[in-house]
Design an enzyme around this catalytic site. Structure first.
Site, PDB file in Angstrom:
ATOM      1  N   GLY A   1       4.439  -0.735   6.854  1.00  0.00           N
ATOM      2  CA  GLY A   1       3.096  -1.121   7.288  1.00  0.00           C
ATOM      3  C   GLY A   1       2.571  -0.481   8.554  1.00  0.00           C
ATOM      4  O   GLY A   1       1.776  -1.095   9.267  1.00  0.00           O
ATOM      5  N   ASN A  30       0.471   2.017   8.634  1.00  0.00           N
ATOM      6  CA  ASN A  30      -0.973   2.212   8.406  1.00  0.00           C
ATOM      7  C   ASN A  30      -1.727   0.889   8.511  1.00  0.00           C
ATOM      8  O   ASN A  30      -2.838   0.840   9.047  1.00  0.00           O
ATOM      9  CB  ASN A  30      -1.215   2.876   7.048  1.00  0.00           C
ATOM     10  N   ARG A  68       2.776   0.358  -6.427  1.00  0.00           N
ATOM     11  CA  ARG A  68       2.522   0.097  -7.861  1.00  0.00           C
ATOM     12  C   ARG A  68       1.257   0.822  -8.303  1.00  0.00           C
ATOM     13  O   ARG A  68       0.301   0.916  -7.536  1.00  0.00           O
ATOM     14  CB  ARG A  68       2.298  -1.405  -8.090  1.00  0.00           C
ATOM     15  N   ASN A 110      -6.892   4.817  -1.114  1.00  0.00           N
ATOM     16  CA  ASN A 110      -5.462   4.993  -0.845  1.00  0.00           C
ATOM     17  C   ASN A 110      -5.296   6.112   0.164  1.00  0.00           C
ATOM     18  O   ASN A 110      -6.140   7.002   0.266  1.00  0.00           O
ATOM     19  CB  ASN A 110      -4.745   5.359  -2.156  1.00  0.00           C
ATOM     20  N   HIS A 130      -2.488   9.139   1.213  1.00  0.00           N
ATOM     21  CA  HIS A 130      -1.319   9.831   0.669  1.00  0.00           C
ATOM     22  C   HIS A 130      -0.925  10.950   1.637  1.00  0.00           C
ATOM     23  O   HIS A 130      -1.791  11.693   2.106  1.00  0.00           O
ATOM     24  CB  HIS A 130      -1.663  10.409  -0.705  1.00  0.00           C
ATOM     25  N   GLU A 172      -7.193   5.933 -12.366  1.00  0.00           N
ATOM     26  CA  GLU A 172      -6.018   5.543 -13.166  1.00  0.00           C
ATOM     27  C   GLU A 172      -4.824   6.471 -13.009  1.00  0.00           C
ATOM     28  O   GLU A 172      -3.725   6.143 -13.424  1.00  0.00           O
ATOM     29  CB  GLU A 172      -6.417   5.447 -14.645  1.00  0.00           C
ATOM     30  N   VAL A 224      -2.179   9.231 -10.812  1.00  0.00           N
ATOM     31  CA  VAL A 224      -1.341   9.143  -9.611  1.00  0.00           C
ATOM     32  C   VAL A 224      -1.956  10.019  -8.522  1.00  0.00           C
ATOM     33  O   VAL A 224      -1.968  11.250  -8.636  1.00  0.00           O
ATOM     34  CB  VAL A 224       0.099   9.618  -9.929  1.00  0.00           C
ATOM     35  N   ASP A 225      -2.525   9.391  -7.504  1.00  0.00           N
ATOM     36  CA  ASP A 225      -3.105  10.111  -6.361  1.00  0.00           C
ATOM     37  C   ASP A 225      -4.134  11.143  -6.805  1.00  0.00           C
ATOM     38  O   ASP A 225      -4.217  12.241  -6.229  1.00  0.00           O
ATOM     39  CB  ASP A 225      -1.986  10.796  -5.543  1.00  0.00           C
TER      40      ASP A 225
HETATM   41  C1  GRF Z   1       2.397   6.482   4.182  1.00  0.00           C
HETATM   42  O1  GRF Z   1       2.959   7.750   4.403  1.00  0.00           O
HETATM   43  C2  GRF Z   1       1.265   6.542   3.199  1.00  0.00           C
HETATM   44  O2  GRF Z   1       0.550   7.747   3.263  1.00  0.00           O
HETATM   45  C3  GRF Z   1       1.984   6.456   1.878  1.00  0.00           C
HETATM   46  O3  GRF Z   1       3.032   5.543   2.096  1.00  0.00           O
HETATM   47  C4  GRF Z   1       3.382   5.546   3.477  1.00  0.00           C
HETATM   48  C5  GRF Z   1       3.251   4.138   3.951  1.00  0.00           C
HETATM   49  O4  GRF Z   1       3.690   4.016   5.269  1.00  0.00           O
HETATM   50  N1  GRF Z   1       1.106   6.071   0.806  1.00  0.00           N
HETATM   51  P1  GRF Z   1       3.391   2.697   6.098  1.00  0.00           P
HETATM   52  O5  GRF Z   1       3.982   1.542   5.280  1.00  0.00           O
HETATM   53  O6  GRF Z   1       1.913   2.578   6.257  1.00  0.00           O
HETATM   54  O7  GRF Z   1       4.110   2.879   7.391  1.00  0.00           O
END
Ligand code: GRF
Length: 206
Positions: free
Chosen positions: A16, A18, A95, A111, A113, A146, A148-149
């Site tokens: 967590g 982010n 998920r 999201n 990534h 739908e 993946v990324d």
């Molecule tokens: C991050 O690198 C994000 O880009 C990816 O999963 C990771 C999550 O990290 N989707 P955190 O749980 O926010 O530290």
């Protein structure tokens, strides 16, 4: 610019950081939002603890408690609808979301990534980047579809890849950028400052 306080939901599965960046931006009044709820599909996710420490409602939704993916998604939609959320932010949520979820929140699920999409979607993007030998990588905030990324890209940030990088050092460099980029992208979404042309997403000119 609208002045009301927007409601965010953040979906997590892990540590967590982010989520923490989003919480910090809200607390510094850089994001005109409140965190209505944090939902995890992993009970021991440290992100849940972070939410609790900040007095934010945190929910563990156990995938094993549902008959299948669709039932889980439906329960998640219900939780978020109860909170009238304006935007759903995936932050390390592991998920894939199904059609019923996506249809419940059109253009309202984003999201982050850790690669420059469309390069290196899916798992271990930093390792993929190193193995491929790219000289630059970075992070991407995108709408969720739908795949993946694979959804339309909102913002990206670039970092260099150095000769002596390993997965850990590259991940850290990218993560620092993620923490700046995600709150910026969230703000653009909430304040309705994006416009669309097919897959392309632009910032409205002021
Ligand atoms: C991050 O690198 C994000 O880009 C990816 O999963 C990771 C999550 O990290 N989707 P955190 O749980 O926010 O530290």
């Amino acid at each position: 610019m609208e002045s009301r306080e927007f409601k965010l939901a953040v979906l997590v599965s892990g540590r967590g950081t982010n989520l923490q960046a989003i919480i910090d931006s809200i607390e510094k009044s850089e994001l005109p939002a409140m965190l209505a709820v944090v939902v995890s599909d992993v009970e021991e996710a440290f992100a849940l603890e972070r939410a609790r420490q900040h007095g934010i409602e945190s929910v563990f939704l156990d995938p094993k408690a549902f008959s299948g993916k669709e039932a889980f998604d439906r329960a998640l939609v219900e939780r978020l609808r109860e909170k009238s959320v304006d935007l759903v932010c995936l932050a390390g949520f592991m998920r894939l979301l199904g059609k019923p979820f996506l249809e419940a929140f059109p253009r309202k699920i984003i999201n982050i990534h850790p690669s420059l999409l469309p390069a290196f979607p899916g798992l271990h993007p930093q390792r993929q980047a190193l193995e491929h030998g790219v000289k630059f990588s970075g992070c991407t905030v995108h709408f969720v579809d739908e795949g993946v990324d694979s959804g339309p890209i909102i913002l990206q940030s670039v970092v260099p890849v150095y000769d002596d990088d390993d997965v850990e050092s590259l991940s850290q460099r990218i993560l620092q950028e993620e923490h700046l980029l995600y709150p910026r992208a969230i703000r653009l979404c909430l304040e309705n400052r994006l416009e669309f042309s097919g897959r392309r997403v632009f910032q409205k000119k002021d």
